[in-house]
Design an enzyme around this catalytic site. Sequence first.
Site, PDB file in Angstrom:
ATOM      1  N   ASP A  36       1.270  -1.244   0.066  1.00  0.00           N
ATOM      2  CA  ASP A  36       0.122   0.180   0.032  1.00  0.00           C
ATOM      3  C   ASP A  36       0.740   1.128   0.003  1.00  0.00           C
ATOM      4  O   ASP A  36       0.149   2.267  -0.156  1.00  0.00           O
ATOM      5  CB  ASP A  36      -0.980  -0.040   1.361  1.00  0.00           C
ATOM      6  CG  ASP A  36      -1.933  -0.899   1.225  1.00  0.00           C
ATOM      7  OD1 ASP A  36      -1.523  -1.771   0.342  1.00  0.00           O
ATOM      8  OD2 ASP A  36      -2.620  -1.158   1.757  1.00  0.00           O
ATOM      9  N   ALA A  37       2.063   1.070   0.364  1.00  0.00           N
ATOM     10  CA  ALA A  37       2.811   2.727   0.466  1.00  0.00           C
ATOM     11  C   ALA A  37       3.322   2.490  -0.454  1.00  0.00           C
ATOM     12  O   ALA A  37       3.210   4.211  -0.573  1.00  0.00           O
ATOM     13  CB  ALA A  37       3.759   2.088   1.877  1.00  0.00           C
ATOM     14  N   GLU A  38       3.507   1.785  -1.449  1.00  0.00           N
ATOM     15  CA  GLU A  38       4.394   1.982  -2.333  1.00  0.00           C
ATOM     16  C   GLU A  38       3.661   2.703  -3.091  1.00  0.00           C
ATOM     17  O   GLU A  38       3.510   4.052  -4.204  1.00  0.00           O
ATOM     18  CB  GLU A  38       4.507   0.780  -3.818  1.00  0.00           C
ATOM     19  CG  GLU A  38       6.252  -0.278  -2.416  1.00  0.00           C
ATOM     20  CD  GLU A  38       6.694  -1.373  -3.259  1.00  0.00           C
ATOM     21  OE1 GLU A  38       7.434  -1.165  -4.152  1.00  0.00           O
ATOM     22  OE2 GLU A  38       6.117  -1.986  -1.754  1.00  0.00           O
ATOM     23  N   TYR A  39       2.151   1.716  -3.588  1.00  0.00           N
ATOM     24  CA  TYR A  39       1.573   3.267  -4.698  1.00  0.00           C
ATOM     25  C   TYR A  39       0.693   3.812  -3.532  1.00  0.00           C
ATOM     26  O   TYR A  39       0.519   4.078  -4.334  1.00  0.00           O
ATOM     27  CB  TYR A  39      -0.389   1.529  -4.268  1.00  0.00           C
ATOM     28  CG  TYR A  39      -1.295   2.264  -4.660  1.00  0.00           C
ATOM     29  CD1 TYR A  39      -1.671   2.125  -6.604  1.00  0.00           C
ATOM     30  CD2 TYR A  39      -2.339   2.832  -4.176  1.00  0.00           C
ATOM     31  CE1 TYR A  39      -2.734   2.255  -7.109  1.00  0.00           C
ATOM     32  CE2 TYR A  39      -2.850   3.577  -5.155  1.00  0.00           C
ATOM     33  CZ  TYR A  39      -3.153   2.595  -6.441  1.00  0.00           C
ATOM     34  OH  TYR A  39      -4.576   4.268  -6.858  1.00  0.00           O
ATOM     35  N   GLU A 121     -24.874 -17.183 -11.374  1.00  0.00           N
ATOM     36  CA  GLU A 121     -24.274 -16.356 -10.111  1.00  0.00           C
ATOM     37  C   GLU A 121     -24.751 -15.985  -9.119  1.00  0.00           C
ATOM     38  O   GLU A 121     -26.133 -16.019  -8.921  1.00  0.00           O
ATOM     39  CB  GLU A 121     -23.910 -14.630 -11.052  1.00  0.00           C
ATOM     40  CG  GLU A 121     -22.951 -15.673 -12.360  1.00  0.00           C
ATOM     41  CD  GLU A 121     -23.678 -14.056 -13.793  1.00  0.00           C
ATOM     42  OE1 GLU A 121     -23.953 -13.115 -12.681  1.00  0.00           O
ATOM     43  OE2 GLU A 121     -23.078 -14.335 -14.504  1.00  0.00           O
ATOM     44  N   LYS A 123     -26.723 -13.755  -5.964  1.00  0.00           N
ATOM     45  CA  LYS A 123     -27.534 -12.793  -6.068  1.00  0.00           C
ATOM     46  C   LYS A 123     -27.071 -11.787  -5.408  1.00  0.00           C
ATOM     47  O   LYS A 123     -27.453 -12.349  -5.041  1.00  0.00           O
ATOM     48  CB  LYS A 123     -28.364 -13.059  -6.573  1.00  0.00           C
ATOM     49  CG  LYS A 123     -29.756 -11.887  -7.191  1.00  0.00           C
ATOM     50  CD  LYS A 123     -31.094 -12.528  -7.216  1.00  0.00           C
ATOM     51  CE  LYS A 123     -32.200 -11.621  -7.063  1.00  0.00           C
ATOM     52  NZ  LYS A 123     -31.995  -9.912  -6.353  1.00  0.00           N
ATOM     53  N   TYR A 230     -21.555  -7.971 -14.417  1.00  0.00           N
ATOM     54  CA  TYR A 230     -22.668  -9.493 -14.831  1.00  0.00           C
ATOM     55  C   TYR A 230     -23.513  -9.262 -16.131  1.00  0.00           C
ATOM     56  O   TYR A 230     -23.382 -10.692 -16.029  1.00  0.00           O
ATOM     57  CB  TYR A 230     -23.582  -9.787 -13.764  1.00  0.00           C
ATOM     58  CG  TYR A 230     -24.368  -9.081 -12.880  1.00  0.00           C
ATOM     59  CD1 TYR A 230     -25.200  -8.586 -13.427  1.00  0.00           C
ATOM     60  CD2 TYR A 230     -24.029  -8.811 -11.933  1.00  0.00           C
ATOM     61  CE1 TYR A 230     -26.806  -7.592 -13.508  1.00  0.00           C
ATOM     62  CE2 TYR A 230     -25.056  -7.808 -11.118  1.00  0.00           C
ATOM     63  CZ  TYR A 230     -26.665  -7.566 -12.250  1.00  0.00           C
ATOM     64  OH  TYR A 230     -27.344  -6.643 -11.070  1.00  0.00           O
ATOM     65  N   LYS A 302     -29.257 -18.260 -15.654  1.00  0.00           N
ATOM     66  CA  LYS A 302     -29.045 -17.911 -16.448  1.00  0.00           C
ATOM     67  C   LYS A 302     -28.545 -19.198 -17.698  1.00  0.00           C
ATOM     68  O   LYS A 302     -27.425 -19.912 -17.499  1.00  0.00           O
ATOM     69  CB  LYS A 302     -27.672 -16.749 -16.758  1.00  0.00           C
ATOM     70  CG  LYS A 302     -28.023 -16.044 -15.805  1.00  0.00           C
ATOM     71  CD  LYS A 302     -26.674 -14.794 -15.727  1.00  0.00           C
ATOM     72  CE  LYS A 302     -27.478 -13.391 -14.370  1.00  0.00           C
ATOM     73  NZ  LYS A 302     -26.731 -12.506 -15.020  1.00  0.00           N
ATOM     74  N   LYS A 326     -33.820 -18.185  -5.102  1.00  0.00           N
ATOM     75  CA  LYS A 326     -33.723 -17.648  -3.402  1.00  0.00           C
ATOM     76  C   LYS A 326     -33.538 -18.826  -2.462  1.00  0.00           C
ATOM     77  O   LYS A 326     -33.507 -20.403  -2.490  1.00  0.00           O
ATOM     78  CB  LYS A 326     -34.619 -16.568  -3.748  1.00  0.00           C
ATOM     79  CG  LYS A 326     -34.681 -15.216  -4.465  1.00  0.00           C
ATOM     80  CD  LYS A 326     -35.509 -14.507  -3.638  1.00  0.00           C
ATOM     81  CE  LYS A 326     -35.103 -13.394  -5.018  1.00  0.00           C
ATOM     82  NZ  LYS A 326     -35.813 -12.348  -4.412  1.00  0.00           N
ATOM     83  N   CYS A 420     -32.813  13.348  28.813  1.00  0.00           N
ATOM     84  CA  CYS A 420     -32.331  11.831  29.014  1.00  0.00           C
ATOM     85  C   CYS A 420     -32.330  11.054  30.486  1.00  0.00           C
ATOM     86  O   CYS A 420     -32.783  11.531  31.149  1.00  0.00           O
ATOM     87  CB  CYS A 420     -30.696  12.179  28.872  1.00  0.00           C
ATOM     88  SG  CYS A 420     -29.598  10.340  29.097  1.00  0.00           S
ATOM     89  N   CYS A 423     -29.586  11.340  33.134  1.00  0.00           N
ATOM     90  CA  CYS A 423     -28.884  12.535  33.310  1.00  0.00           C
ATOM     91  C   CYS A 423     -29.706  13.598  33.609  1.00  0.00           C
ATOM     92  O   CYS A 423     -29.315  14.892  33.374  1.00  0.00           O
ATOM     93  CB  CYS A 423     -27.740  12.972  32.824  1.00  0.00           C
ATOM     94  SG  CYS A 423     -27.773  13.327  31.103  1.00  0.00           S
ATOM     95  N   CYS A 438     -28.072  11.967  23.526  1.00  0.00           N
ATOM     96  CA  CYS A 438     -27.446  12.992  24.851  1.00  0.00           C
ATOM     97  C   CYS A 438     -26.456  13.542  25.098  1.00  0.00           C
ATOM     98  O   CYS A 438     -24.938  13.065  24.399  1.00  0.00           O
ATOM     99  CB  CYS A 438     -27.578  12.122  26.163  1.00  0.00           C
ATOM    100  SG  CYS A 438     -26.553  13.177  27.958  1.00  0.00           S
ATOM    101  N   CYS A 443     -22.164  11.971  30.728  1.00  0.00           N
ATOM    102  CA  CYS A 443     -23.748  11.010  31.011  1.00  0.00           C
ATOM    103  C   CYS A 443     -23.718   9.338  31.860  1.00  0.00           C
ATOM    104  O   CYS A 443     -22.257   8.749  31.145  1.00  0.00           O
ATOM    105  CB  CYS A 443     -24.802  11.229  30.267  1.00  0.00           C
ATOM    106  SG  CYS A 443     -25.779  10.017  30.460  1.00  0.00           S
TER     107      CYS A 443
HETATM  108  S1  IVH Z   1     -28.840 -10.765 -14.213  1.00  0.00           S
HETATM  109  C1  IVH Z   1     -33.442  -8.589 -16.132  1.00  0.00           C
HETATM  110  N1  IVH Z   1     -26.770 -11.487 -12.244  1.00  0.00           N
HETATM  111  O1  IVH Z   1     -30.897  -9.019  -9.373  1.00  0.00           O
HETATM  112  C2  IVH Z   1     -32.552  -8.814 -15.223  1.00  0.00           C
HETATM  113  N2  IVH Z   1     -29.419  -9.230 -11.595  1.00  0.00           N
HETATM  114  O2  IVH Z   1     -34.220  -9.274  -9.366  1.00  0.00           O
HETATM  115  C3  IVH Z   1     -30.917  -9.286 -15.427  1.00  0.00           C
HETATM  116  N3  IVH Z   1     -28.441  -9.247  -9.228  1.00  0.00           N
HETATM  117  O3  IVH Z   1     -32.215  -5.921 -11.068  1.00  0.00           O
HETATM  118  C4  IVH Z   1     -30.101  -9.386 -14.038  1.00  0.00           C
HETATM  119  N4  IVH Z   1     -26.917  -9.961  -9.155  1.00  0.00           N
HETATM  120  O4  IVH Z   1     -30.249  -5.918  -9.131  1.00  0.00           O
HETATM  121  C5  IVH Z   1     -28.071 -10.425 -12.474  1.00  0.00           C
HETATM  122  N5  IVH Z   1     -25.642 -12.167 -11.021  1.00  0.00           N
HETATM  123  C6  IVH Z   1     -26.536 -11.271 -11.780  1.00  0.00           C
HETATM  124  C7  IVH Z   1     -27.285 -10.290 -10.217  1.00  0.00           C
HETATM  125  C8  IVH Z   1     -28.424  -9.882 -10.257  1.00  0.00           C
HETATM  126  C9  IVH Z   1     -28.068  -9.367  -7.993  1.00  0.00           C
HETATM  127  C10 IVH Z   1     -29.766  -7.913  -8.773  1.00  0.00           C
HETATM  128  C11 IVH Z   1     -29.920  -7.171  -9.930  1.00  0.00           C
HETATM  129  C12 IVH Z   1     -31.382  -7.171 -10.436  1.00  0.00           C
HETATM  130  C13 IVH Z   1     -31.913  -8.076 -10.037  1.00  0.00           C
HETATM  131  C14 IVH Z   1     -33.131  -9.039 -10.577  1.00  0.00           C
END
Ligand code: IVH
Length: 693
Positions: A36-39, A121, A123, A230, A302, A326, A420, A423, A438, A443
């Site tokens: 970090d220091a060098e950066y 992926e 979410k 994404y 997807k 979910k 409060c 006090c 407060c 206090c």
């Molecule tokens: S694809 C048609 N990929 O989830 C929407 N969304 O419920 C396509 N989200 O508005 C979104 N991680 O805010 C996608 N790997 C991911 C995601 C992601 C989080 C959120 C995003 C989106 C919402 C949809």
Amino acid sequence: MTPDPTQAALRAQELREQLNELAHHYYVLDSPKVSDAEYDALYRELEALELEHPELVTPDSPTQKVGGRILPYIDSVTHDVPMLSLENALTEEEFTAFDTRLRNALGAGGGLFDEFSYFCEPKLDGLAVSLKYLDGSLVQAATRGDGFTGEDVTHTVRTIKPLPLKLRRPFTGIVRGEVFFTKADFIKLNRTREAGGEPTYANPRNTAAGSIRLLDSGIAASRPLSIYLYALVDAPGHGVTTQQDVIAFLRGLGLPVNPRGRLCATAGEVLAFHRELGAQRELYADESEDALPYEIDGLVVKLNDIARWEELGYTAKSPRFMIAFKWQEEQATTRINDVVFQISRQGIYSPVAELEPVALGGVMVRRATLHNQDEITRLGVMIGDEVYIKRGGEVIPKIIGRSPRERDGSERPVVAPDICQYCETAIVLDERAHNPACPNPRCRGRLVGRLAYFASRSVMDIEGMSEKTAERLVAEGLVNNIDDLYRLTPGDLTGLEGFAEVSIDNLLAAIAKSRRQPLWRVITALEIPQVGAQNSKLLAREFGSLAALSEAGAERLQEIHGIGPKMAEAIVSWFADPENQAMLTRLEEAGLTMTAETDSAEAGVFDGKTVVLTGTISFARRDELKDWLEQNGATVSGSVSKKTALVIAGPGAGSKLAQAEKHGVAVWDEARLVAFMQETATRPAQKPDWWPV
Ligand code: IVH
């Protein structure tokens, strides 16, 4: 010496490229190339050059990430391609139904050659943004808004550290992703706010959204936001045909992408991944390396083959080729019986709901935090309301909303105190979160919190001094000032409810032992605004004694790398307060360490070495071992790079081990470490209680 203009221009260009490259390694590849220091040194050189030659500042210079623009209002932006939302699958059955629907629609009923795969992926629970790049430069960033029109947040998005302002290729197009806080950054942000006497935030998602929609980009820049991209709008137009390749393409541009995405060949593999992530989501970061560093609320599944997306098409709101898979949140329904206000050590009152006891995730829940007035307004709850609560990865349950049950008129609004409770000073309203506070620094109400903080693990580490104990001691009038702790006798505690003989002995022994805690812990314990453990270590190392620190002026303090003008000012004014000086004298009389240890001959066996801890260490707590390494001169880092000198890997070590191998870094297992510790530290004073035998 001022370099001549052409030389300056060349050097600025060189520095920009070098800094961008280093940031890429740090944030995107997660493998820092320099310290970090060098950066910082290179960054300051560029800053100085630009100050002298303002014409050299380019919009994509790393110095432009600090923000500074304050907008009078936020413009709206119409999305060229709407930002849709996702359909949910809440159970495995619902996901399987989605899979079947796709198979039927695509005619992949089982034919071997029709198989298709999913790219999955995590979410992230943050704020979706759409970014427009022109020839590799970020030109516009917008929020999702209603999907068709969002808000122009270019000024704040530009300040997100991991987001490059200039891509590695002259890409023109639109990418989308999620802005979020990692759990660690969110906790750190709240700690900093707490230390500065500012109200803390209730949840990472809302705070990320709030930070991006600020008018003042300077404030946004000070928030440690992260981003993962994404999506690539019009992927086929960029020659990209699968979601897996979208991620690779984005990574190739130098954009941060989530490394946890996974290609799943079958629905069964998706289910397995979903279960695996679901389990990781429940882990705590300080217990397992597999814990997720951010909050997620599902898996986005997807269809990998983008060419087939159009075949499936869209419903009114969402694509048919993706789904948000979910987890069933563990939730319960209960009633708010009352709302009480608890005072913090900073004097801020926060509302806590007392609930009708209800079982949730294996424990009985009786209280839930309401955090602050804004949260009460957001939830729109009253005392007597029926509410939903959840535990989601955090220890203290949260109220997530009111149940739809109608009110019967007996409900009462939450009313904050106006004087409060301890006090009787008139309460002031904190401007930002509208929390009652407060203003009296002396206090008594704050004493419980201060005592608990003083005794906590990361400060004086007094075992057995829980918040409850602190409450007792204050309520009984045994402790009126922190240093009274050191004058407690067995007689004071005998006969008090909750204090058995053994626990009295143990508590007093733990208090006595804390007298020998090192200077930096004593500095942390003083609660100087903005000075936490890390800065206390700096100060202890730099000044060697409280007396020297107490006399240091703001100028001298600012010479220390890592201490800015605000903190220097806070330190000076803390020591200037006669009440604080009186407390210092009393702590000294109580026998606390007032100078840094300088006589440990073996200190420094790790001098200048960067050490990484990974996996489970069985003989010590991770923070204890970290302290010991630091006391012996090591810098303990969270990630492995070429600069790492040593990786200490316990069982269950993961990717860091692989990184170590890649960089040819030495790796020790526990046995090797224990042997080393026993060879090096020979005097009892150097051996903490957890010393391995
Ligand atoms: S694809 C048609 N990929 O989830 C929407 N969304 O419920 C396509 N989200 O508005 C979104 N991680 O805010 C996608 N790997 C991911 C995601 C992601 C989080 C959120 C995003 C989106 C919402 C949809």
